[in-house]
Write a protein that holds these residues in place. Structure first.
Motif, short mmCIF file in Angstrom:
data_model
loop_
_atom_site.label_atom_id
_atom_site.label_comp_id
_atom_site.label_asym_id
_atom_site.label_seq_id
_atom_site.Cartn_x
_atom_site.Cartn_y
_atom_site.Cartn_z
N GLY A 61 -4.06 -2.17 -4.95
CA GLY A 61 -3.07 -3.24 -4.86
C GLY A 61 -2.74 -3.79 -6.23
O GLY A 61 -3.28 -3.36 -7.25
N ARG A 111 0.79 -7.36 -3.77
CA ARG A 111 0.89 -6.27 -2.81
C ARG A 111 -0.49 -5.64 -2.65
O ARG A 111 -1.24 -5.52 -3.62
CB ARG A 111 1.92 -5.22 -3.24
CG ARG A 111 3.31 -5.77 -3.43
CD ARG A 111 4.35 -4.67 -3.63
NE ARG A 111 4.63 -3.95 -2.39
CZ ARG A 111 5.47 -4.39 -1.46
NH1 ARG A 111 6.09 -5.54 -1.61
NH2 ARG A 111 5.69 -3.67 -0.37
N LEU A 112 -0.79 -5.24 -1.39
CA LEU A 112 -2.03 -4.56 -1.09
C LEU A 112 -1.73 -3.50 -0.04
O LEU A 112 -1.08 -3.79 0.96
CB LEU A 112 -3.08 -5.55 -0.56
CG LEU A 112 -4.46 -4.98 -0.28
CD1 LEU A 112 -5.13 -4.53 -1.59
CD2 LEU A 112 -5.34 -6.02 0.41
#
Length: 203
Positions: free
Chosen positions: A19, A49-50
């Motif tokens: 991420g 974001r992951l």
């Protein structure tokens, strides 16, 4: 102490999806003799974001230390938006009368798990000590499609309950109900309809 971070990849340190995490952090508290003390940790995520999914929200907990190790977490307050899912955790864990509740709700389970599509609602209650909590969990699933080994199962609705007083021993009691299960080989038209499938397993 306080600061910020940008584009941190948690997979570089932990066994978890790659991420790019960005946000702010804050750490307050004190240390006592023999590596005891109490810390309050807070993290706020933004523009992160992951597993390729947008991630935002806040997480906070108070950590009691004893001999340099976490003995109890309390005042846990976690609220995250992750893709089409939400994750929340509240409560405490570490003492006999503590309870930590974790709730996950996903409109698109395939974002989180490979070879699965559908909607999931998961609730888990952990009680007792940090190292050996008891667990009671429930899973409600809707419009599920599960693919594996060239087969696919369509499950309009499912309910699963899991409980364990001694999870580290591997013992658990599992009750499951799957409605109108249909099995098929991927790429073929034949369908095996099983109707309702139930299971009650302890071991």
């Amino acid at each position: 102490l306080a600061g910020d971070f940008r584009d941190f990849d948690p997979s570089q340190l932990l066994a978890m999806p790659a991420g790019r995490l960005s946000g702010t952090w804050r750490l307050d508290g004190h240390f006592a003799d023999a590596a005891g003390g109490r810390l309050r940790a807070e993290v706020a995520l933004a523009s992160s974001r992951l597993r390729g999914l947008a991630l935002a929200g806040e997480a906070a907990a108070t950590i009691a230390l004893d001999a340099g190790r976490a003995r109890r977490v309390s005042a846990v307050d976690i609220r995250l938006d992750w893709g089409a899912s939400t994750i929340a955790a509240t409560g405490a864990l570490g003492q006999a009368d503590d309870m930590l509740r974790i709730v996950l709700s996903s409109r698109q389970a395939g974002e989180l798990l490979d070879n699965i599509a559908g909607q999931l609602d998961v609730r888990a209650d952990l009680r007792g000590t940090l190292r050996a909590p008891s667990i009671q969990a429930s899973v409600e699933a809707r419009r599920m499609k599960v693919a594996a080994r060239g087969m696919r199962a369509d499950i309009p609705a499912a309910a699963i309950e899991v409980s364990s007083e001694r999870p580290r021993s591997g013992f658990a009691h599992v009750k499951a109900r799957l409605d109108e299960v249909a099995l098929m080989r991927i790429g073929e038209d034949a369908v095996l309809r099983l109707g309702r499938v139930t299971a009650d397993v302890a071991g």
